[in-house]
Enzyme design. Structure first.
Site, PDB file in Angstrom:
ATOM      1  N   LYS A  38       1.452  19.090 -58.961  1.00  0.00           N
ATOM      2  CA  LYS A  38       2.351  18.352 -58.100  1.00  0.00           C
ATOM      3  C   LYS A  38       3.376  17.541 -58.906  1.00  0.00           C
ATOM      4  CE  LYS A  38      -1.512  17.423 -55.000  1.00  0.00           C
ATOM      5  NZ  LYS A  38      -2.384  16.340 -54.493  1.00  0.00           N
ATOM      6  N   GLY A  39       3.069  17.293 -60.157  1.00  0.00           N
ATOM      7  CA  GLY A  39       3.825  16.309 -60.945  1.00  0.00           C
ATOM      8  C   GLY A  39       5.314  16.546 -61.067  1.00  0.00           C
ATOM      9  N   ASP A  99       6.176  18.219 -65.466  1.00  0.00           N
ATOM     10  CA  ASP A  99       6.398  16.800 -65.760  1.00  0.00           C
ATOM     11  C   ASP A  99       6.106  16.482 -67.219  1.00  0.00           C
ATOM     12  OD1 ASP A  99       3.684  17.264 -65.436  1.00  0.00           O
ATOM     13  OD2 ASP A  99       3.323  15.614 -64.057  1.00  0.00           O
ATOM     14  N   ASP A 102       1.483  18.109 -72.423  1.00  0.00           N
ATOM     15  CA  ASP A 102       0.420  17.282 -73.004  1.00  0.00           C
ATOM     16  C   ASP A 102      -0.313  18.137 -74.052  1.00  0.00           C
ATOM     17  OD1 ASP A 102      -1.360  15.114 -73.259  1.00  0.00           O
ATOM     18  OD2 ASP A 102      -2.649  15.848 -71.668  1.00  0.00           O
ATOM     19  N   LYS A 130       4.082  14.880 -75.311  1.00  0.00           N
ATOM     20  CA  LYS A 130       3.218  14.007 -76.128  1.00  0.00           C
ATOM     21  C   LYS A 130       2.761  14.797 -77.361  1.00  0.00           C
ATOM     22  CE  LYS A 130       0.892  11.808 -72.147  1.00  0.00           C
ATOM     23  NZ  LYS A 130      -0.421  11.626 -71.506  1.00  0.00           N
ATOM     24  N   VAL A 152       0.913   7.882 -68.487  1.00  0.00           N
ATOM     25  CA  VAL A 152       2.077   7.397 -67.741  1.00  0.00           C
ATOM     26  C   VAL A 152       1.975   7.808 -66.277  1.00  0.00           C
ATOM     27  CG1 VAL A 152       3.613   7.419 -69.735  1.00  0.00           C
ATOM     28  CG2 VAL A 152       3.422   9.470 -68.322  1.00  0.00           C
ATOM     29  N   ASP A 158       1.088  10.983 -61.588  1.00  0.00           N
ATOM     30  CA  ASP A 158       0.055  10.169 -60.949  1.00  0.00           C
ATOM     31  C   ASP A 158      -1.017   9.680 -61.918  1.00  0.00           C
ATOM     32  OD1 ASP A 158      -1.058  12.799 -61.393  1.00  0.00           O
ATOM     33  OD2 ASP A 158      -2.706  12.206 -60.083  1.00  0.00           O
TER      34      ASP A 158
HETATM   35  P1  IMP Z   1      -1.390  20.283 -70.402  1.00  0.00           P
HETATM   36  O1  IMP Z   1      -1.849  21.633 -70.009  1.00  0.00           O
HETATM   37  O2  IMP Z   1      -2.453  19.520 -71.148  1.00  0.00           O
HETATM   38  O3  IMP Z   1      -0.083  20.262 -71.138  1.00  0.00           O
HETATM   39  O4  IMP Z   1      -1.299  19.516 -69.054  1.00  0.00           O
HETATM   40  C1  IMP Z   1      -0.160  19.031 -68.581  1.00  0.00           C
HETATM   41  C2  IMP Z   1      -0.439  18.384 -67.238  1.00  0.00           C
HETATM   42  O5  IMP Z   1      -1.334  17.270 -67.387  1.00  0.00           O
HETATM   43  C3  IMP Z   1       0.838  17.793 -66.705  1.00  0.00           C
HETATM   44  O6  IMP Z   1       1.470  18.717 -65.871  1.00  0.00           O
HETATM   45  C4  IMP Z   1       0.340  16.600 -65.924  1.00  0.00           C
HETATM   46  O7  IMP Z   1       0.066  16.970 -64.605  1.00  0.00           O
HETATM   47  C5  IMP Z   1      -0.946  16.182 -66.570  1.00  0.00           C
HETATM   48  N1  IMP Z   1      -0.763  14.988 -67.410  1.00  0.00           N
HETATM   49  C6  IMP Z   1      -0.868  14.909 -68.751  1.00  0.00           C
HETATM   50  N2  IMP Z   1      -0.638  13.660 -69.199  1.00  0.00           N
HETATM   51  C7  IMP Z   1      -0.366  12.919 -68.089  1.00  0.00           C
HETATM   52  C8  IMP Z   1      -0.018  11.526 -67.900  1.00  0.00           C
HETATM   53  O8  IMP Z   1       0.122  10.708 -68.839  1.00  0.00           O
HETATM   54  N3  IMP Z   1       0.201  11.134 -66.613  1.00  0.00           N
HETATM   55  C9  IMP Z   1       0.092  11.988 -65.555  1.00  0.00           C
HETATM   56  N4  IMP Z   1      -0.208  13.289 -65.691  1.00  0.00           N
HETATM   57  C10 IMP Z   1      -0.450  13.753 -66.957  1.00  0.00           C
HETATM   58 MG    MG Z   2       1.037  18.778 -63.806  1.00  0.00          MG
END
Ligand code: IMP
Ligand code: MG
Length: 175
Positions: A38-39, A99, A102, A130, A152, A158
């Site tokens: 949803k982000g 969004d 990570d 990040k 954040v 969220d």
């Molecule tokens: P990844 O697969 O670890 O890159 O996940 C990314 C997803 O984790 C993003 O789309 C966000 O929905 C969630 N996410 C990671 N860090 C944060 C944060 O600091 N705040 C909110 N959502 C986060």
């Molecule tokens: Mg997300």
């Protein structure tokens, strides 16, 4: 107490710069924007309008839901598509919008999925990245801001489904 990391003004200025770059890159091409829910929903709504104002008017939009956080803030290395897009990507120029980059597992996975579905090209745009948390070789094509390893919320993002409506991006400091 919560600290503001990026105000809505700062976000919109950066969004304008990104929209300029994207408009130049996809000049005269039809672009399929795929928002990762949803982000990304607020970011994507602003992006599509900013692209339009820049002259990039030929954009389609669709959404995908991927679950990578099954237990609070612990990331899964194996994202799963929960709700798929409702359109065919074959032969289309795809721009994945998320969004936050990570661990990177979500976008690395989705990029491969769209390539396997024979998109004409696959690029990605994230508002935040990040680097301290990255676990994959894949990198987004466009990045809004690079941040340190902190949680954040706001501007669509969220903390346990709360805080998405905040127009600014904040760092939670009261946990
Ligand atoms: P990844 O697969 O670890 O890159 O996940 C990314 C997803 O984790 C993003 O789309 C966000 O929905 C969630 N996410 C990671 N860090 C944060 C944060 O600091 N705040 C909110 N959502 C986060
Ligand atoms: Mg997300």
């Amino acid at each position: 107490m919560n600290d503001i990391l990026f105000t809505q003004d700062t976000i919109h200025k950066r969004l304008s710069e990104l929209a300029n770059e994207i408009t130049q890159k996809y000049h005269n091409k039809q672009l399929l924007l795929i928002g990762v829910l949803k982000g990304s929903f607020i970011f994507l709504a602003d992006l599509q309008r900013t692209l339009y104002k820049n002259g990039c008017t030929d954009t389609e939009i669709c959404f995908i839901t991927v679950k990578s956080y099954f237990a609070g803030k612990i990331s899964s290395k194996h994202p799963k598509i929960v709700t798929d897009i409702d359109c065919d990507v074959k032969g289309k120029h795809v721009l994945l919008i998320d969004d936050i980059f990570d661990t990177g597992n979500t976008l690395a996975y989705l990029s491969n999925v769209m390539k396997a579905r024979r998109a004409a090209s696959v690029a990605s745009l994230v508002l935040l990245s990040k680097p301290a948390r990255h676990e994959v070789m894949y990198r987004p094509t466009y990045i809004g801001f690079t941040i340190t390893n902190q949680w954040v919320e706001g501007y669509g993002m969220d903390s346990a489904e709360k805080g998405r409506g905040n127009p600014d991006i904040i760092v939670r400091t009261n946990e």
